[in-house]
Structure formats: C-alpha cells, structure tokens
Enzyme design. Structure first.
Site, PDB file in Angstrom:
ATOM      1  N   SER A   1       0.859  -1.174   0.000  1.00  0.00           N
ATOM      2  CA  SER A   1       0.000   0.000   0.000  1.00  0.00           C
ATOM      3  C   SER A   1       0.899   1.228   0.000  1.00  0.00           C
ATOM      4  CB  SER A   1      -0.917  -0.010   1.223  1.00  0.00           C
ATOM      5  OG  SER A   1      -0.152  -0.087   2.409  1.00  0.00           O
ATOM      6  N   PRO A   2       0.386   2.358  -0.441  1.00  0.00           N
ATOM      7  CA  PRO A   2       1.222   3.555  -0.537  1.00  0.00           C
ATOM      8  C   PRO A   2       1.878   3.902   0.807  1.00  0.00           C
ATOM      9  CG  PRO A   2      -0.867   3.906  -1.649  1.00  0.00           C
ATOM     10  CD  PRO A   2      -0.972   2.606  -0.913  1.00  0.00           C
ATOM     11  N   CYS A   3       3.196   3.906   0.812  1.00  0.00           N
ATOM     12  CA  CYS A   3       3.974   4.298   1.985  1.00  0.00           C
ATOM     13  C   CYS A   3       5.406   4.557   1.517  1.00  0.00           C
ATOM     14  CB  CYS A   3       3.944   3.224   3.076  1.00  0.00           C
ATOM     15  SG  CYS A   3       4.932   1.778   2.693  1.00  0.00           S
ATOM     16  N   GLU A   4       6.236   5.035   2.412  1.00  0.00           N
ATOM     17  CA  GLU A   4       7.619   5.375   2.061  1.00  0.00           C
ATOM     18  C   GLU A   4       8.409   4.152   1.592  1.00  0.00           C
ATOM     19  OE1 GLU A   4      10.842   7.704   1.211  1.00  0.00           O
ATOM     20  OE2 GLU A   4       8.789   8.310   1.640  1.00  0.00           O
TER      21      GLU A   4
ATOM     22  N   ASN B   1       4.799  -4.349   4.489  1.00  0.00           N
ATOM     23  CA  ASN B   1       4.803  -3.506   3.309  1.00  0.00           C
ATOM     24  C   ASN B   1       6.199  -3.028   2.963  1.00  0.00           C
ATOM     25  OD1 ASN B   1       3.362  -2.128   1.331  1.00  0.00           O
ATOM     26  ND2 ASN B   1       2.853  -0.432   2.649  1.00  0.00           N
TER      27      ASN B   1
END
Length: 133
Positions: free
Chosen positions: A8-11, A92
């Site tokens: 999922s969108p993350c750094e 993630n």
C-alpha cells in the site's frame, strides 16, 4: 523475469519502486488496498518465505491490534482468508519474483533482484577498479 511489488502507498513502497526504476529492472506495482491478494496468491508468496506467515504479517499494524485475535490458533486457510479481507495485515512492501522474496525495504536485500549477469558484470567492474588503484 518481472518482479511484483505488493503493498500500500507508503515510504517503503516508494523506495522499492524507485530502486527498481533506477536499476532498470522490470516490475509490476500492485496496490493491495485497491486490489487485494486472493488466497492462491498469498499461498504462492508463502512458498517463498523462510519463516512462513510470521514473515509477512504486520504485527504492529492497527488492524492486527484491533482484531485482537490469537493468530496461532487460526488454521492457515482462516489466516489467508483474514488477510484477503484485511490486506493491511501484510507487511509492506512484499517484493517477489519466481524465485526470490523480500519483505519490507532493505537496501542490501533488494539487490538480489538484480539479474545475475548484471551482478557479475558489476563485480568484475569493481575488481578491475580495485586493480587500477
């Protein structure tokens, strides 16, 4: 061989994608919130783990704490169905190809996705540079 970056969108996800782009390695990015993994896909990922489900479960995630379950009492199928329903239970990113897997972003570990020919060429280049010193 194309790698798949699940997450999922993350750094960490952004770092992995950026690394693949920088190294010109073919990849597919899959947002698991928009397109969750099914049980069969999760089983294929588990085949690549060395520690089984412990390696891919995000025990510090909000949903893990909210569910307040004893994960050790779940059957594998129950756990995989739970992950399918709550994809944020996964760490993630998870990066896989046909032979390798990496969980999370690690600058050293991600290098295993560089094709063997390229790694050999880089190693030989380093050897030549060290001889020229």
């Amino acid at each position: 061989m194309t790698a798949i970056i699940y997450g999922s969108p993350c750094e960490s996800m952004r770092k992995a994608v950026k690394w693949f782009e920088k190294n010109n390695i073919s990849y597919i990015e899959r947002n698991i919130l928009a397109n969750p993994l099914n049980v069969q896909e999760l089983q294929k990922i588990l085949e690549l783990t060395s520690e089984g489900t412990d390696e891919i479960i995000a025990t510090r995630s909000k949903i893990y704490k909210e569910l307040n379950l004893d994960f050790d009492t779940l059957t594998l199928l129950e756990l995989l169905n739970l992950i399918e329903k709550h994809p944020t239970l996964l760490r993630n990113p998870i990066v896989v190809d046909n032979k390798r897997m990496m969980v999370g972003y690690n600058e050293d570990d991600i290098r295993k996705f560089i094709p063997r020919k390229v790694r050999k060429r880089q190693w030989l280049q380093l050897q030549m540079e060290s001889l020229n010193c």
